[in-house]
Design an enzyme around this catalytic site. Sequence first.
Site, PDB file in Angstrom:
ATOM      1  N   ASP A  58      -5.006  53.550  58.584  1.00  0.00           N
ATOM      2  CA  ASP A  58      -5.138  54.028  59.959  1.00  0.00           C
ATOM      3  C   ASP A  58      -5.165  52.859  60.939  1.00  0.00           C
ATOM      4  OD1 ASP A  58      -5.175  56.739  59.657  1.00  0.00           O
ATOM      5  OD2 ASP A  58      -7.354  56.914  59.564  1.00  0.00           O
ATOM      6  N   LYS A  80      -3.013  56.511  64.433  1.00  0.00           N
ATOM      7  CA  LYS A  80      -2.941  57.369  65.611  1.00  0.00           C
ATOM      8  C   LYS A  80      -3.595  56.638  66.775  1.00  0.00           C
ATOM      9  CE  LYS A  80      -3.317  61.732  63.023  1.00  0.00           C
ATOM     10  NZ  LYS A  80      -3.578  61.186  61.686  1.00  0.00           N
ATOM     11  N   GLY A 111     -10.575  54.665  58.968  1.00  0.00           N
ATOM     12  CA  GLY A 111     -11.680  54.109  59.725  1.00  0.00           C
ATOM     13  C   GLY A 111     -12.915  54.973  59.597  1.00  0.00           C
ATOM     14  N   GLY A 112     -14.090  54.347  59.659  1.00  0.00           N
ATOM     15  CA  GLY A 112     -15.334  55.106  59.594  1.00  0.00           C
ATOM     16  C   GLY A 112     -15.517  55.809  58.275  1.00  0.00           C
ATOM     17  N   THR A 141     -19.758  55.503  59.212  1.00  0.00           N
ATOM     18  CA  THR A 141     -19.092  56.105  60.365  1.00  0.00           C
ATOM     19  C   THR A 141     -19.472  55.390  61.659  1.00  0.00           C
ATOM     20  OG1 THR A 141     -18.928  58.093  61.732  1.00  0.00           O
ATOM     21  CG2 THR A 141     -20.942  57.835  60.459  1.00  0.00           C
ATOM     22  N   MET A 191     -14.348  59.295  70.631  1.00  0.00           N
ATOM     23  CA  MET A 191     -12.977  59.315  71.147  1.00  0.00           C
ATOM     24  C   MET A 191     -12.929  59.914  72.553  1.00  0.00           C
ATOM     25  SD  MET A 191     -11.137  60.534  67.591  1.00  0.00           S
ATOM     26  CE  MET A 191     -12.339  61.851  67.327  1.00  0.00           C
TER      27      MET A 191
END
Length: 527
Positions: A58, A80, A111-112, A141, A191
């Site tokens: 990612d 993304k 990720g996380g 996370t 996000m």
Amino acid sequence: MTASPRPDALDPLDPAALSGARLGDGEVALVGGGPGALDLITVRGLALLRQADVVVVDRLGPRDLADMLGEGVEVIEVGKAPGRHSLPQRAIGELLVRTASAGHRVVRLKGGDPFVLGRGGEEVLACRAAGIPVQVVPGVTSAIAGPAAGDVPLTHRGTAVAAHIVNAHGDLGPADLAALADPGTTTVLMMGVEWLPRLVSQALLSGIDPHTPVAIVQEATLPGQREARGTLGTIVEVARREGIASPAVIVVGRTAAAGFLAPHEEPGPSHGSGREAVEPGPAAPGAPEVPSAPYLIACAHGTRSREGRDVVRALMMRVREQLPDVPLREAYVDVQSPDLVDVVRSLAPPRGEIRTRESEGIAAAVVVPLLLSTGIHVGHDIADAVAGRDAVAAAPMGPDRRLAEVMGQRLQEAGARAGDAVVMAAAGTRDPAGQAMAEEMAALLSEHLERPVTLAHIAAASPSVPEAVAAARAEGRRVALANYLLAPGYFHGLLEHAGADVLAGPLGDHPLVAEVVVDRYQAVLGA
């Protein structure tokens, strides 16, 4: 003096010495890579990563780890970014299946944590549906690591006893707003930096205390980490001034206050062990309180258009600025929540009970329609919502000379010329009174522009907008379409295909539109 390792000590650089995890041919491992820093991947995750033939990584995963694995490892980027996906999620699942089916040992480096807003469950399902063995390795996370790296505890004895994690891409839901209102809960918005103004406006319009502390941690655990702090009422300006950008995590709650973990000269927070130790805070969204003035419930139609929702809320926030002492709440009659009936019931008691403002002889709440004329929503939905409650409804926004002035500005902004034929597009209604209001508005626009204006309707009445545009064009002139809608949405989309040469924007977030809303509220109060 540096201590030498014992001869029998495990080599800390060899994760295989600490982990027995194995990755076989044709198998997939979903590995949580942690919040960003390379050394925050788990030992198990690193052990599996060193066994991989193919690594699917990612954008927010620890990409540099994949680069250290040697030339024989194939690294595939599927990252993304906001508004841009290199591969759709379904295609990522198909890639994992295809690569493992070829006999490769595949690590999906995320990720996380794979299962915290990481869509890891979808990738596990894709593998298992194809009969591909798959294992999941938990990761640290960023929902936890980000606040911790910025000195923000998610829980703290006697202050915060719960944490609520939100995907902040869309609207906040009822559970999210309840968490924001609960002083014992820390809310983590993931996000959400790009959408921060939207999130803040919805929270404030739902009654969340504007003094609630907010912290933003950008690039948590990485060399570029930086923090910004403020309150719900100030954080948008703080983030803009500080140039905060994604990736970042937003934390809302008492523990996000600046210096929360610094030594306190004054007594700090209570050190109870349960929720009962938390001091009372703001009530749940929409809960009755004793306001300084009657509530202004700004009631819009509602739309599925993201842009339309943002425009309506920006207008509400402008009204809020003009009436700083008036508690303002949002409500909708269709499509969106919160529903008008629910908001009215939460703020205005049944008529005949003890009234919150009985001594002043006015209602507890005033519903101001963010609607341009009367019709089924004003005459039935809003009227039914206030019936039997300590609430009253104001008049709709139109007709009003200020709205004509705004339509004139929008025409000019869109490039309309002095010789253009002008058609005013109204939403349309079967209600004769609503049709008369639209006709009066067209007359006001004609007066403002000092030229004829043809009224047309998008639905429910005639002439239709395409008919009116075609008739005007038959005279050999360019046609400019004045937009008598409040915000972008489904009806505005129809106007884009009506055949006009110029399409003006909706009334939108404009000071004069907000002024009309304020006047409708104050008219009910006799101001």
